[in-house]
Design an enzyme around this catalytic site. Structure first.
Site, mmCIF file in Angstrom:
data_model
loop_
_atom_site.group_PDB
_atom_site.id
_atom_site.type_symbol
_atom_site.label_atom_id
_atom_site.label_comp_id
_atom_site.label_asym_id
_atom_site.label_seq_id
_atom_site.Cartn_x
_atom_site.Cartn_y
_atom_site.Cartn_z
ATOM 1 N N ARG A 1 -25.908 -43.784 -41.133
ATOM 2 C CA ARG A 1 -26.453 -44.168 -42.449
ATOM 3 C C ARG A 1 -27.918 -43.776 -42.614
ATOM 4 O O ARG A 1 -28.496 -43.937 -43.676
ATOM 5 C CB ARG A 1 -26.298 -45.681 -42.662
ATOM 6 C CG ARG A 1 -24.885 -46.136 -42.965
ATOM 7 C CD ARG A 1 -24.806 -47.643 -43.133
ATOM 8 N NE ARG A 1 -25.226 -48.352 -41.928
ATOM 9 C CZ ARG A 1 -26.422 -48.930 -41.756
ATOM 10 N NH1 ARG A 1 -27.304 -48.928 -42.735
ATOM 11 N NH2 ARG A 1 -26.726 -49.532 -40.618
ATOM 12 N N ASP B 1 -22.561 -47.208 -35.464
ATOM 13 C CA ASP B 1 -23.478 -47.794 -36.447
ATOM 14 C C ASP B 1 -23.813 -49.201 -35.975
ATOM 15 O O ASP B 1 -23.159 -49.727 -35.069
ATOM 16 C CB ASP B 1 -22.752 -47.833 -37.806
ATOM 17 C CG ASP B 1 -23.679 -48.108 -38.975
ATOM 18 O OD1 ASP B 1 -24.893 -48.278 -38.754
ATOM 19 O OD2 ASP B 1 -23.162 -48.169 -40.112
ATOM 20 N N GLY C 1 -31.823 -36.251 -31.147
ATOM 21 C CA GLY C 1 -32.942 -35.905 -32.031
ATOM 22 C C GLY C 1 -33.927 -37.047 -32.141
ATOM 23 O O GLY C 1 -35.059 -36.868 -32.595
ATOM 24 N N THR C 2 -33.503 -38.215 -31.723
ATOM 25 C CA THR C 2 -34.347 -39.414 -31.780
ATOM 26 C C THR C 2 -35.642 -39.168 -31.023
ATOM 27 O O THR C 2 -35.618 -38.657 -29.900
ATOM 28 C CB THR C 2 -33.578 -40.594 -31.137
ATOM 29 O OG1 THR C 2 -32.333 -40.707 -31.802
ATOM 30 C CG2 THR C 2 -34.357 -41.891 -31.236
ATOM 31 N N THR C 3 -36.772 -39.532 -31.630
ATOM 32 C CA THR C 3 -38.071 -39.341 -30.966
ATOM 33 C C THR C 3 -38.658 -40.688 -30.547
ATOM 34 O O THR C 3 -38.203 -41.736 -30.997
ATOM 35 C CB THR C 3 -39.061 -38.618 -31.910
ATOM 36 O OG1 THR C 3 -39.114 -39.335 -33.153
ATOM 37 C CG2 THR C 3 -38.644 -37.187 -32.155
ATOM 38 N N HIS D 1 -46.131 -37.203 -42.011
ATOM 39 C CA HIS D 1 -44.733 -37.601 -42.208
ATOM 40 C C HIS D 1 -44.610 -38.640 -43.311
ATOM 41 O O HIS D 1 -45.588 -39.297 -43.674
ATOM 42 C CB HIS D 1 -44.146 -38.174 -40.916
ATOM 43 C CG HIS D 1 -43.760 -37.123 -39.918
ATOM 44 N ND1 HIS D 1 -44.659 -36.554 -39.064
ATOM 45 C CD2 HIS D 1 -42.562 -36.537 -39.660
ATOM 46 C CE1 HIS D 1 -44.043 -35.654 -38.302
ATOM 47 N NE2 HIS D 1 -42.764 -35.622 -38.650
ATOM 48 N N LYS E 1 -41.477 -43.527 -41.184
ATOM 49 C CA LYS E 1 -41.395 -43.112 -39.771
ATOM 50 C C LYS E 1 -41.922 -44.217 -38.855
ATOM 51 O O LYS E 1 -42.977 -44.798 -39.119
ATOM 52 C CB LYS E 1 -42.179 -41.808 -39.554
ATOM 53 C CG LYS E 1 -42.017 -41.249 -38.156
ATOM 54 C CD LYS E 1 -42.414 -39.792 -38.078
ATOM 55 C CE LYS E 1 -42.299 -39.249 -36.663
ATOM 56 N NZ LYS E 1 -40.939 -39.392 -36.109
ATOM 57 N N THR F 1 -42.792 -34.215 -32.253
ATOM 58 C CA THR F 1 -43.204 -32.803 -32.350
ATOM 59 C C THR F 1 -44.665 -32.641 -31.923
ATOM 60 O O THR F 1 -45.012 -31.703 -31.202
ATOM 61 C CB THR F 1 -43.027 -32.304 -33.796
ATOM 62 O OG1 THR F 1 -41.701 -32.609 -34.214
ATOM 63 C CG2 THR F 1 -43.284 -30.814 -33.907
HETATM 64 N N1 LIG Z 1 -35.416 -33.953 -33.725
HETATM 65 C C1 LIG Z 1 -35.590 -33.732 -35.025
HETATM 66 O O1 LIG Z 1 -35.604 -32.574 -35.494
HETATM 67 C C2 LIG Z 1 -35.759 -34.891 -35.938
HETATM 68 C C3 LIG Z 1 -35.803 -36.142 -35.402
HETATM 69 N N2 LIG Z 1 -35.941 -37.229 -36.193
HETATM 70 C C4 LIG Z 1 -35.884 -38.514 -35.506
HETATM 71 O O2 LIG Z 1 -34.558 -39.020 -35.688
HETATM 72 C C5 LIG Z 1 -34.599 -40.453 -35.712
HETATM 73 C C6 LIG Z 1 -33.948 -40.951 -36.995
HETATM 74 O O3 LIG Z 1 -34.730 -40.527 -38.080
HETATM 75 P P1 LIG Z 1 -34.342 -40.912 -39.586
HETATM 76 O O4 LIG Z 1 -32.931 -40.546 -39.857
HETATM 77 O O5 LIG Z 1 -35.421 -40.383 -40.430
HETATM 78 O O6 LIG Z 1 -34.476 -42.517 -39.503
HETATM 79 P P2 LIG Z 1 -33.684 -43.603 -40.344
HETATM 80 O O7 LIG Z 1 -34.454 -44.884 -40.198
HETATM 81 O O8 LIG Z 1 -33.396 -43.101 -41.702
HETATM 82 O O9 LIG Z 1 -32.300 -43.741 -39.561
HETATM 83 C C7 LIG Z 1 -32.165 -44.394 -38.327
HETATM 84 C C8 LIG Z 1 -30.768 -44.973 -38.252
HETATM 85 O O10 LIG Z 1 -30.630 -45.612 -36.978
HETATM 86 C C9 LIG Z 1 -30.020 -46.867 -37.194
HETATM 87 N N3 LIG Z 1 -30.374 -47.869 -36.179
HETATM 88 C C10 LIG Z 1 -31.553 -48.509 -36.001
HETATM 89 N N4 LIG Z 1 -31.465 -49.395 -35.013
HETATM 90 C C11 LIG Z 1 -30.201 -49.332 -34.576
HETATM 91 C C12 LIG Z 1 -29.475 -50.039 -33.595
HETATM 92 N N5 LIG Z 1 -30.050 -51.002 -32.865
HETATM 93 N N6 LIG Z 1 -28.166 -49.696 -33.395
HETATM 94 C C13 LIG Z 1 -27.582 -48.713 -34.117
HETATM 95 N N7 LIG Z 1 -28.214 -48.039 -35.099
HETATM 96 C C14 LIG Z 1 -29.507 -48.336 -35.307
HETATM 97 C C15 LIG Z 1 -30.571 -47.337 -38.525
HETATM 98 O O11 LIG Z 1 -29.738 -48.363 -39.065
HETATM 99 P P3 LIG Z 1 -30.279 -49.302 -40.257
HETATM 100 O O12 LIG Z 1 -30.187 -48.450 -41.479
HETATM 101 O O13 LIG Z 1 -29.360 -50.460 -40.247
HETATM 102 O O14 LIG Z 1 -31.694 -49.655 -39.904
HETATM 103 C C16 LIG Z 1 -30.516 -46.043 -39.318
HETATM 104 O O15 LIG Z 1 -29.268 -45.854 -39.920
HETATM 105 C C17 LIG Z 1 -36.088 -40.827 -35.567
HETATM 106 O O16 LIG Z 1 -36.374 -41.091 -34.220
HETATM 107 C C18 LIG Z 1 -36.821 -39.566 -36.013
HETATM 108 O O17 LIG Z 1 -38.095 -39.448 -35.467
HETATM 109 C C19 LIG Z 1 -36.033 -37.119 -37.537
HETATM 110 C C20 LIG Z 1 -36.020 -35.891 -38.131
HETATM 111 C C21 LIG Z 1 -35.895 -34.676 -37.376
HETATM 112 O O1 LIG Z 2 -39.131 -38.899 -38.270
HETATM 113 C C1 LIG Z 2 -39.087 -37.748 -38.770
HETATM 114 O O2 LIG Z 2 -38.906 -37.560 -39.971
HETATM 115 C C2 LIG Z 2 -39.256 -36.595 -37.884
HETATM 116 N N1 LIG Z 2 -39.312 -36.804 -36.595
HETATM 117 C C3 LIG Z 2 -39.436 -35.819 -35.586
HETATM 118 C C4 LIG Z 2 -40.736 -35.998 -34.845
HETATM 119 O O3 LIG Z 2 -41.107 -37.150 -34.543
HETATM 120 O O4 LIG Z 2 -41.379 -35.004 -34.522
HETATM 121 C C5 LIG Z 2 -39.202 -34.416 -36.107
HETATM 122 C C6 LIG Z 2 -39.733 -34.165 -37.475
HETATM 123 O O5 LIG Z 2 -41.116 -34.121 -37.395
HETATM 124 C C7 LIG Z 2 -39.264 -35.229 -38.448
#
Ligand SMILES: NC(=O)C1=CN([C@@H]2O[C@H](COP(=O)(O)OP(=O)(O)OC[C@H]3O[C@@H](n4cnc5c(N)ncnc54)[C@H](OP(=O)(O)O)[C@@H]3O)[C@@H](O)[C@H]2O)C=CC1
Ligand SMILES: O=C(O)C1=N[C@H](C(=O)O)C[C@H](O)C1
Length: 266
Positions: A10, A34, A99-101, A155, A159, A166
């Protein structure tokens, strides 16, 4: 066909990843993990109407990984839960693409050890966008010629982690070429704490969080009478998806942990 579980469906990235997996001919979305909606199918979750009527939603990672026949986990959640998902996936023989950071050096070490013990692949990519990877590589190259550098990452204001993954990866790559140096005036003083940003071996990292932004970074080098700025912008989360796709394909043939997509791209 590669069977995939997506954790965090989500979320902003999770939704883009669900779409990418559904659109990729040789990928099959086997399940999603989820923290809500357990027991439903994906099409019953808000925002997924018409998508994934055969994709079960799990809340418990152990139940998910032991029930679903999956090859790859794509984790796009938070560092706390992402670490647990990744360790558990490896224990079940499922290859993580993360991808989680926000993982610490200790987290990465633990995951590297677990991957080695299990002898299966794992990819942890702070940024999946090809432009961002090139930015990091160009910055690493430029660091051979400039000792002074500051990183400015910008960002969206939802975030959680700062500095971005990055920015940390960029600093790590630069540090492979740069001798540790405290930058700025030897006697400089912050009159408001934090004014000079985070300190990584003497180079500074500044984090901007504003609505309207997605993901942007400038690496600014300074030398006598000149500066060099290397900049990357992601305007849409689609920018990350080709990197996620390549990572899923690649992780199938790995037997160790790869941290950073620059290590798997030519
Ligand atoms: N490597 C890359 O290129 C990129 C990496 N990222 C990273 O990806 C991650 C997600 O980013 P983004 O989509 O923007 O963040 P979001 O906050 O939009 O999404 C995170 C999701 O994780 C869920 N979540 C949180 N806690 C839990 C839990 N305890 N158990 C299960 N699910 C959980 C959230 O649920 P809920 O909605 O209920 O809170 C939400 O749906 C971040 O760490 C970000 O930095 C982002 C962009 C690019
Ligand atoms: O949280 C984001 O949006 C992003 N997270 C990644 C990071 O922490 O570098 C990748 C990108 O910058 C988007």
């Amino acid at each position: 066909m590669i069977n995939i579980i997506i954790a965090g469906p989500r979320g902003k990235m999770g939704r883009a990843a669900v779409q990418m997996v559904q659109e990729t001919e040789h990928f099959h979305l086997a399940a999603v993990l989820d923290r809500k909606n357990g027991g439903k199918y994906l099409n019953e979750v808000d925002g997924f109407a018409g998508i994934g009527s055969d994709v079960p939603v799990y809340e418990d990672h152990e139940e998910c990984f032991s029930t679903v026949e999956a090859d790859v986990l794509i984790d796009l959640t938070t560092p706390e839960v992402g670490r647990i998902h990744t360790l558990s996936a490896l224990a079940h023989g499922i290859r993580p693409v993360v991808g989680t950071t926000g993982f610490s050096d200790e987290d990465l070490g633990e995951l590297r050890t677990m991957t080695k013990d299990k002898g299966i692949g794992c990819i942890i990519a702070p940024n999946f966008a090809i432009g961002a990877i090139l930015m990091m590589k160009f910055a690493q190259n430029a660091a051979k010629y400039f000792d002074d550098v500051e990183i400015l990452e910008m960002h969206h204001d939802q975030k959680l982690d700062a500095p971005s993954g990055t920015a940390i990866k960029t600093a790590q790559l630069i540090s492979e070429e740069r001798t540790v140096k405290k930058q700025g005036h030897a006697n400089e003083k912050e009159t408001i704490p934090g004014a000079r940003g985070a300190d990584f071996e003497g180079m500074r990292i500044h984090s901007v969080r504003l609505p309207g932004l997605i993901a942007h970074q400038e690496v600014i080098f300074g030398g006598e009478g000149q500066t060099l700025t290397i900049r990357h912008d992601s305007y849409d989360r689609k920018s990350f998806m080709s990197g996620v796709r390549v990572s899923v394909d690649t992780v199938m043939n790995l037997d160790h942990l790869v941290y950073g997509l620059e290590n798997i791209l030519d």
